[in-house]
Design a protein around this motif. Structure first.
Motif, PDB file in Angstrom:
ATOM      1  N   SER A 730     -87.837  91.263  64.703  1.00  0.00           N
ATOM      2  CA  SER A 730     -89.086  91.049  65.433  1.00  0.00           C
ATOM      3  C   SER A 730     -88.966  89.800  66.305  1.00  0.00           C
ATOM      4  CB  SER A 730     -90.245  90.887  64.449  1.00  0.00           C
ATOM      5  OG  SER A 730     -91.371  90.322  65.078  1.00  0.00           O
ATOM      6  N   THR A 731     -89.433  89.882  67.546  1.00  0.00           N
ATOM      7  CA  THR A 731     -89.394  88.709  68.415  1.00  0.00           C
ATOM      8  C   THR A 731     -90.305  87.596  67.897  1.00  0.00           C
ATOM      9  OG1 THR A 731     -91.093  89.713  69.825  1.00  0.00           O
ATOM     10  CG2 THR A 731     -88.788  90.017  70.489  1.00  0.00           C
ATOM     11  N   LEU A 732     -91.339  87.963  67.133  1.00  0.00           N
ATOM     12  CA  LEU A 732     -92.200  86.942  66.541  1.00  0.00           C
ATOM     13  C   LEU A 732     -91.407  86.067  65.584  1.00  0.00           C
ATOM     14  CD1 LEU A 732     -95.057  85.765  65.974  1.00  0.00           C
ATOM     15  CD2 LEU A 732     -95.268  87.461  64.159  1.00  0.00           C
ATOM     16  N   GLU A 733     -90.507  86.677  64.813  1.00  0.00           N
ATOM     17  CA  GLU A 733     -89.716  85.942  63.821  1.00  0.00           C
ATOM     18  C   GLU A 733     -88.439  85.357  64.420  1.00  0.00           C
ATOM     19  OE1 GLU A 733     -91.028  89.170  60.352  1.00  0.00           O
ATOM     20  OE2 GLU A 733     -88.989  89.146  61.150  1.00  0.00           O
ATOM     21  N   SER A 734     -87.879  86.027  65.424  1.00  0.00           N
ATOM     22  CA  SER A 734     -86.528  85.695  65.888  1.00  0.00           C
ATOM     23  C   SER A 734     -86.484  85.015  67.244  1.00  0.00           C
ATOM     24  CB  SER A 734     -85.672  86.970  65.964  1.00  0.00           C
ATOM     25  OG  SER A 734     -85.707  87.687  64.764  1.00  0.00           O
ATOM     26  N   GLY A 735     -87.588  85.015  67.997  1.00  0.00           N
ATOM     27  CA  GLY A 735     -87.486  84.647  69.403  1.00  0.00           C
ATOM     28  C   GLY A 735     -86.735  85.764  70.111  1.00  0.00           C
ATOM     29  N   ALA A 736     -85.993  85.423  71.140  1.00  0.00           N
ATOM     30  CA  ALA A 736     -85.206  86.439  71.837  1.00  0.00           C
ATOM     31  C   ALA A 736     -84.174  87.042  70.883  1.00  0.00           C
ATOM     32  CB  ALA A 736     -84.516  85.834  73.045  1.00  0.00           C
ATOM     33  N   ILE A 737     -83.936  88.350  71.017  1.00  0.00           N
ATOM     34  CA  ILE A 737     -82.957  89.060  70.188  1.00  0.00           C
ATOM     35  C   ILE A 737     -81.804  89.482  71.105  1.00  0.00           C
ATOM     36  CG2 ILE A 737     -82.578  91.003  68.644  1.00  0.00           C
ATOM     37  CD1 ILE A 737     -85.679  91.008  68.242  1.00  0.00           C
ATOM     38  N   MET A 741     -72.193  93.813  72.647  1.00  0.00           N
ATOM     39  CA  MET A 741     -71.538  95.111  72.422  1.00  0.00           C
ATOM     40  C   MET A 741     -70.094  95.075  72.909  1.00  0.00           C
ATOM     41  SD  MET A 741     -74.724  97.415  73.790  1.00  0.00           S
ATOM     42  CE  MET A 741     -75.319  96.169  74.925  1.00  0.00           C
ATOM     43  N   ALA A 742     -69.201  95.700  72.122  1.00  0.00           N
ATOM     44  CA  ALA A 742     -67.788  95.811  72.512  1.00  0.00           C
ATOM     45  C   ALA A 742     -67.101  96.862  71.650  1.00  0.00           C
ATOM     46  CB  ALA A 742     -67.081  94.461  72.366  1.00  0.00           C
ATOM     47  N   ASP A 743     -66.402  97.783  72.293  1.00  0.00           N
ATOM     48  CA  ASP A 743     -65.546  98.773  71.607  1.00  0.00           C
ATOM     49  C   ASP A 743     -66.289  99.550  70.522  1.00  0.00           C
ATOM     50  OD1 ASP A 743     -63.405  97.868  73.163  1.00  0.00           O
ATOM     51  OD2 ASP A 743     -62.977  96.267  71.722  1.00  0.00           O
ATOM     52  N   GLY A 744     -67.500  99.987  70.821  1.00  0.00           N
ATOM     53  CA  GLY A 744     -68.247 100.813  69.891  1.00  0.00           C
ATOM     54  C   GLY A 744     -68.933 100.044  68.777  1.00  0.00           C
ATOM     55  N   HIS A 745     -68.856  98.724  68.792  1.00  0.00           N
ATOM     56  CA  HIS A 745     -69.497  97.891  67.765  1.00  0.00           C
ATOM     57  C   HIS A 745     -70.490  96.942  68.429  1.00  0.00           C
ATOM     58  CE1 HIS A 745     -66.583  99.305  64.778  1.00  0.00           C
ATOM     59  NE2 HIS A 745     -65.631  99.079  65.686  1.00  0.00           N
ATOM     60  N   PHE A 746     -71.426  96.452  67.625  1.00  0.00           N
ATOM     61  CA  PHE A 746     -72.384  95.480  68.163  1.00  0.00           C
ATOM     62  C   PHE A 746     -72.743  94.458  67.095  1.00  0.00           C
ATOM     63  CE2 PHE A 746     -75.042  98.748  66.258  1.00  0.00           C
ATOM     64  CZ  PHE A 746     -76.063  98.029  65.653  1.00  0.00           C
ATOM     65  N   THR A 747     -73.097  93.275  67.572  1.00  0.00           N
ATOM     66  CA  THR A 747     -73.602  92.214  66.690  1.00  0.00           C
ATOM     67  C   THR A 747     -74.955  91.762  67.233  1.00  0.00           C
ATOM     68  OG1 THR A 747     -72.449  90.497  67.960  1.00  0.00           O
ATOM     69  CG2 THR A 747     -71.304  91.424  66.051  1.00  0.00           C
ATOM     70  N   ILE A 748     -75.812  91.315  66.341  1.00  0.00           N
ATOM     71  CA  ILE A 748     -77.153  90.877  66.736  1.00  0.00           C
ATOM     72  C   ILE A 748     -77.319  89.402  66.406  1.00  0.00           C
ATOM     73  CG2 ILE A 748     -79.630  91.166  66.345  1.00  0.00           C
ATOM     74  CD1 ILE A 748     -79.182  94.086  65.853  1.00  0.00           C
ATOM     75  N   GLU A 749     -77.770  88.631  67.387  1.00  0.00           N
ATOM     76  CA  GLU A 749     -78.052  87.207  67.200  1.00  0.00           C
ATOM     77  C   GLU A 749     -79.525  86.948  67.485  1.00  0.00           C
ATOM     78  OE1 GLU A 749     -75.489  84.918  69.657  1.00  0.00           O
ATOM     79  OE2 GLU A 749     -73.641  85.612  68.685  1.00  0.00           O
ATOM     80  N   GLN A 750     -80.095  86.018  66.744  1.00  0.00           N
ATOM     81  CA  GLN A 750     -81.504  85.672  66.904  1.00  0.00           C
ATOM     82  C   GLN A 750     -81.599  84.274  67.502  1.00  0.00           C
ATOM     83  OE1 GLN A 750     -83.846  86.978  63.245  1.00  0.00           O
ATOM     84  NE2 GLN A 750     -81.748  87.219  62.487  1.00  0.00           N
ATOM     85  N   PHE A 751     -82.320  84.152  68.605  1.00  0.00           N
ATOM     86  CA  PHE A 751     -82.384  82.889  69.334  1.00  0.00           C
ATOM     87  C   PHE A 751     -82.943  81.766  68.468  1.00  0.00           C
ATOM     88  CE2 PHE A 751     -84.399  79.933  72.377  1.00  0.00           C
ATOM     89  CZ  PHE A 751     -83.273  79.596  73.118  1.00  0.00           C
ATOM     90  N   GLU A 752     -83.893  82.083  67.612  1.00  0.00           N
ATOM     91  CA  GLU A 752     -84.493  81.055  66.746  1.00  0.00           C
ATOM     92  C   GLU A 752     -83.429  80.445  65.836  1.00  0.00           C
ATOM     93  OE1 GLU A 752     -88.079  79.000  65.748  1.00  0.00           O
ATOM     94  OE2 GLU A 752     -87.554  80.367  67.364  1.00  0.00           O
ATOM     95  N   GLU A 753     -82.510  81.275  65.322  1.00  0.00           N
ATOM     96  CA  GLU A 753     -81.429  80.767  64.471  1.00  0.00           C
ATOM     97  C   GLU A 753     -80.403  80.001  65.291  1.00  0.00           C
ATOM     98  OE1 GLU A 753     -79.732  83.941  62.265  1.00  0.00           O
ATOM     99  OE2 GLU A 753     -81.490  84.231  60.975  1.00  0.00           O
ATOM    100  N   MET A 754     -80.143  80.465  66.529  1.00  0.00           N
ATOM    101  CA  MET A 754     -79.194  79.780  67.390  1.00  0.00           C
ATOM    102  C   MET A 754     -79.675  78.379  67.731  1.00  0.00           C
ATOM    103  SD  MET A 754     -78.447  83.028  69.888  1.00  0.00           S
ATOM    104  CE  MET A 754     -77.598  82.111  71.142  1.00  0.00           C
ATOM    105  N   GLN A 755     -81.000  78.210  67.809  1.00  0.00           N
ATOM    106  CA  GLN A 755     -81.558  76.908  68.133  1.00  0.00           C
ATOM    107  C   GLN A 755     -81.382  75.923  66.987  1.00  0.00           C
ATOM    108  OE1 GLN A 755     -81.793  76.915  71.465  1.00  0.00           O
ATOM    109  NE2 GLN A 755     -83.816  76.031  71.462  1.00  0.00           N
TER     110      GLN A 755
END
Length: 755
Positions: A730-737, A741-755
């Protein structure tokens, strides 16, 4: 030489410490105390050792100030009985019925808090602002206390930091049981009432437009100038003259010098000027730019009273350190950076060019001197301009001399008018002259700004800053060689290297790979899909400020803009993209979008896009949009579909990139969700995660491993977690999401955690 450089080094170290402290946790304070104790031991050594100890202590002091400011003790959130003093103009946004007010001398449930408060509430259609709600009024109400949020998106607006710069730590929402209280003794209230009365008097005497400009440059009330006119000042690179600065206060000092000229004793004249300057800072309501400018001149006066040699670089450093000790967050404000950037460049660069100007006698020497000061000012403000506004005003140096000279005349007229306002018949003549001069000045600014060419740039990085420093160093007076060519041989390589590094700002920010970013826009939608140099934007939110800031900072034109439907919470943000001058090459929207209940405010935005050369098309089910190395398949609506509810006809897209499938559903309602239910790795929940948008049957059919929801409601993510086993973001919890993506795989990062 070392003694001369000691104060500038101390100022730079304090700034570095504050910047570091803002990133450090509170747990770092004990380590700082130990470091300070060790640094104190250096003070017992010889002169050079003591100097090193003082510099280290200055850095540690800055770090401690930064940590304390970034991690304040806040009152608990929730409803509270609030009293406070209105410490500025009441800002009413008629289109939304929103009222914004700054409060000082605030108490919560009877307990005084050290900072101010940012108070907002909404009026009903038939309500008016209470008559007693005026600057300086003392009021009481029940309101909800909240802690302002920080930056939620990359390059986005930092609301919390903006309030900290005004010494405001909490927000208040609501106005239940709002009532006026008897006026008590409040310095903030006194200053606010005086400011308001003076601004009203200037408008009455000089006219509306001239009064607004005079209020900005004399009283620090920059918001009085309409946004459209402020934009023209920014396009010309002279936005800094709208804020009270040393330049503005210098005119006041000159007028005070004329008034106290009969006083023969120099030290007494300076002693009389000093309290007048401090009174002016107070009467502006403690406006940060005004305090900064008064502090500069007060230090000059103090030095002359003590018969000390006044070195402007030392005055700059001392004033910066004093202000940062009391307001560390000012380091990150545009006005602070512009003020000291301009002053540092003028002090440094004109010291190199002044001897050449002095060799030219008469008007040629004066013109050369003015041009050198103008060029130095433009160079000093360049980095802040690039960081905050993302543009290079090409007419800046050329028009700066003319417009600053005009502002000099205006300031003199404004001050004379303001000083004579207690005698209305005497103020009428300078008031008429001020009105004519101000209207002519604003007409010239608007005419030049409308056609002024600007270079659109990205946000400066470390290489651009290094280039600026190299150019600045090459322009500083140094070296003892009397051979002009020998001196130039030393400087030219630095100038060339600096210019090349600074020119890189015209290129897009380095980027590789494929990335999808769901921005935090509250209950609105905006997303950016990047692949190398290609940019796709899906919806623009209701207010597109953060989206425009991101695209501008990264120097990214929009190859394709997808508007899923024409409600303002998805298309209204196009306004900010257009206002920022971000190119939009192509725009697509669903067929039948203009036949549904679209928001009327979107139509002018579509017209503006067409005027700017944007190709606008409609698409329907089965259409395939090729984009970079990916593919966009339109799943809904089908050709010929029409619905009175725009959400029913919202576009649904399947994005395929790097072997990853993203299903973007806009605000598609549940009754038509089955037509867009296809297998996907990631699903963006429809209609902000509401029950009438995304259903369990839809998620079972699409079988995602991750679900994104753009919302400001806590129950939206809870609802989705109850109907799916997929990970819910949720953007409420994570900020920007951010999805990489690369080679059929993806990772998700949350801006709030990056900060």
């Amino acid at each position: 030489m070392l003694q001369t450089a000691l104060l500038p080094c101390a100022a730079l170290l304090m700034m570095a410490g504050i910047a570091l402290g803002f990133q450090a946790p509170t747990s770092a304070m004990p380590m700082l105390c130990v470091s300070a104790a060790l640094a104190g031991l250096l003070l017992l050594g010889r002169w050079r050792t003591r100097t090193a100890g003082c510099l280290l202590l200055t850095f540690l002091l800055g770090a401690a100030l930064g940590i304390r400011t970034a991690n304040p003790t806040l009152p608990p959130e929730g409803d509270a009985q609030v009293t406070g003093v209105v410490a500025g103009e009441v800002d009413f946004r008629a289109e939304k019925g929103q009222v914004r007010v700054i409060l000082r001398d605030v108490t919560l449930n009877g307990e005084r808090i050290a900072s101010g408060a940012y108070w907002t509430f909404y009026l009903k259609a038939d309500e008016n602002i209470p008559d007693f709600l005026t600057p300086g009024a003392r009021i009481s109400m029940t309101a909800e206390v909240y802690h302002p949020q920080g930056q939620r998106n990359p390059h986005g607006y930092d609301f919390r930091q903006a309030l900290r710069q005004k010494n405001i730590l909490i927000g208040l929402y609501g106005a239940a049981k709002l009532q006026a209280l008897p006026d008590g003794l409040s310095l903030y209230g006194l200053a606010a009432r005086f400011n308001h009365r003076m601004a009203q008097t200037l408008r009455d005497v000089c006219g509306e437009k001239a009064g607004q400009l005079a209020s900005a440059v004399l009283l620090g009330m920059r918001d009085e100038v309409p946004d459209e006119e402020q934009e023209q000042f920014r396009r010309l690179g002279i936005a800094h003259i709208l804020s009270v600065s040393g330049f503005h206060v210098g005119v006041l000092v000159a007028l005070l010098a004329l008034l106290i000229m009969p006083v023969k004793h120099r030290r007494l004249r300076m002693a009389l000027t000093l309290p007048m300057l401090l009174a002016y800072a107070f009467l502006t309501g403690g406006n940060a730019p005004a305090v900064r400018a008064v502090l500069l001149w007060a230090l000059v006066c103090w030095g002359r009273i003590r018969h000390k040699r006044v070195l402007m670089p030392h005055v700059l450093c001392a004033s910066a350190m004093i202000q940062l000790m009391f307001a560390p967050a000012q380091l990150f404000s545009a006005s602070f950076q512009m003020t000291y950037g301009v002053m540092a460049a003028i002090c440094g660069i004109t010291a190199q060019t002044a001897p050449n100007a002095q060799k030219k006698r008469g008007w040629k020497g004066k013109i050369l001197s003015l041009l050198s000061v103008s060029a130095a000012a433009q160079f000093g403000v360049l980095l802040p301009e690039l960081y905050w506004f993302g543009r290079v005003p090409l007419l800046g140096i050329a028009v700066n001399v003319l417009l600053v000279a005009g502002m000099n005349v205006l300031l003199l007229l404004d001050w004379v008018t303001l000083l004579l306002t207690p005698i209305p018949w005497l103020a009428a003549l300078p008031g008429a002259a001020t009105r004519a001069a101000s209207e002519g000045f604003l007409h010239l600014v608007n005419a030049l700004g409308r056609f002024a060419p600007t270079l659109w740039t990205r946000q400066p990085d470390a290489w651009v800053v290094l280039g600026w420093l190299l150019v600045f160093a090459a322009l500083l007076p140094f070296g003892k060689s009397r051979n002009r060519w020998q001196n130039r041989k030393k400087r030219l390589p630095m100038l060339a290297a600096g210019a090349v590094l600074m020119a890189t700002i015209l290129l897009p920010a380095p980027f590789s790979g494929t990335e999808y970013m769901q921005l935090d826009m509250g209950d609105a939608d905006a997303a950016v899909l990047r692949q190398e140099k290609h940019v796709l934007v899906v919806d623009a939110g209701e207010y597109g400020g953060d989206l425009a800031s991101y695209l501008r900072a990264e120097h990214l034109p929009v190859d394709l803009l997808v508007l899923t439907h024409l409600h303002s919470d998805h298309a209204g943000g196009v306004r900010e993209l257009l206002d920022e001058g971000i190119p939009i090459r192509r725009c697509v929207m669903p067929s039948g979008a203009l036949a549904a209940d679209f928001d009327e405010e979107v139509l002018p935005l579509l017209a503006r896009m067409e005027e700017n050369g944007t190709v606008i098309e409609t698409v329907c089910r089965g259409d395939i949009l090729q984009w970079a190395e990916g593919k966009l398949t339109v799943l809904f609506p089908p050709e010929g579909f029409s619905a009175s509810n725009a959400n029913d006809g919202s576009m649904a897209l399947l994005v395929e990139a790097e072997g990853v499938k993203l299903l973007l559903t806009g605000d598609l309602s549940a009754r038509y969700g089955q037509y867009a239910a296809v297998s996907a790795d990631v699903v963006k929940a429809a209609h902000h995660g509401s029950k009438n948008g995304t259903t369990q049957a839809f998620l079972d059919e699409s079988a995602p491993t991750a679900v994104l929801v753009s919302t400001k409601r806590e129950n939206a993510a809870d609802y989705l977690r109850g109907i799916t086993d997929a990970d819910v973001y949720s953007t409420l919890e994570s900020g920007a999401i951010i999805i990489r993506m690369a080679d059929g795989h993806f990772t998700i990062e949350q801006f709030e955690e990056m900060q």
